[in-house]
Design a protein around this motif. Sequence first.
Motif, mmCIF file in Angstrom:
data_model
loop_
_atom_site.group_PDB
_atom_site.id
_atom_site.type_symbol
_atom_site.label_atom_id
_atom_site.label_comp_id
_atom_site.label_asym_id
_atom_site.label_seq_id
_atom_site.Cartn_x
_atom_site.Cartn_y
_atom_site.Cartn_z
ATOM 1 N N ALA A 161 -60.482 5.062 5.806
ATOM 2 C CA ALA A 161 -59.156 4.437 5.205
ATOM 3 C C ALA A 161 -59.094 2.933 5.776
ATOM 4 O O ALA A 161 -59.285 2.737 6.950
ATOM 5 C CB ALA A 161 -58.041 5.270 5.544
ATOM 6 N N SER A 164 -56.368 -0.742 5.126
ATOM 7 C CA SER A 164 -55.186 -1.299 4.590
ATOM 8 C C SER A 164 -55.604 -2.551 3.695
ATOM 9 O O SER A 164 -56.451 -3.233 4.242
ATOM 10 C CB SER A 164 -53.986 -1.211 5.299
ATOM 11 N N MET A 191 -53.140 1.290 0.871
ATOM 12 C CA MET A 191 -54.419 1.919 1.484
ATOM 13 C C MET A 191 -55.441 2.258 0.387
ATOM 14 O O MET A 191 -55.055 2.406 -0.662
ATOM 15 C CB MET A 191 -54.031 3.025 2.354
ATOM 16 N N THR A 219 -58.646 4.745 0.578
ATOM 17 C CA THR A 219 -59.567 5.948 1.408
ATOM 18 C C THR A 219 -60.632 6.358 0.568
ATOM 19 O O THR A 219 -60.587 6.379 -0.483
ATOM 20 C CB THR A 219 -58.566 7.114 1.778
ATOM 21 N N GLU A 245 -56.540 8.248 6.441
ATOM 22 C CA GLU A 245 -55.531 7.616 5.781
ATOM 23 C C GLU A 245 -54.093 7.851 6.817
ATOM 24 O O GLU A 245 -53.358 6.833 6.692
ATOM 25 C CB GLU A 245 -55.332 8.017 4.426
#
Length: 161
Positions: free
Chosen positions: A24, A26, A32, A34, A142
């Motif tokens: 994951a 950002s 985000m 994943t 995540e």
Amino acid sequence: MQAPRFLDIEYCQTDDALFPVAMAWSLADGRMKTVVITPEDDWLPDDGDLGDVDLRYLGEQGVPLLELARELHADLPDQTVYVDGLDPDEILIDKLFSAVGQEPPFEIAPITELITGLDSDSLEDRRRQLMIDEGLEPQLPENGVYALLLLAREEGLLDPD
């Protein structure tokens, strides 16, 4: 204000293997992404022992490495990407990009280089407490990224919601 970028990798580690299985990261706006990762055949141990990793699930749900590399190039070009510093993230990223014959488009740095007001033990204690407070499962990448985003927000590095 652009948010710092964070990354977390879930991985398989046995006596004979070390490879990423999920990741994951950002984005600049704090969102985000994943993915589950389809492993390369040569990453798999000869004895087939993957611990609790479900190879069929990775094959069915995983993203091919070339597709993942393209996405990371698009999302994180020329960035410093912060990690919790607990996992072999650099080794895993190098393994992923080596498999597709590319260099990573970003640099990895531990969160201690972003948040310098706390030592690494205090940062890790705070990150763990945030995961507990938010009811997050630590093995999900995540959730690792989300906890790092929360830490950054606490430190004034993100715009408050």
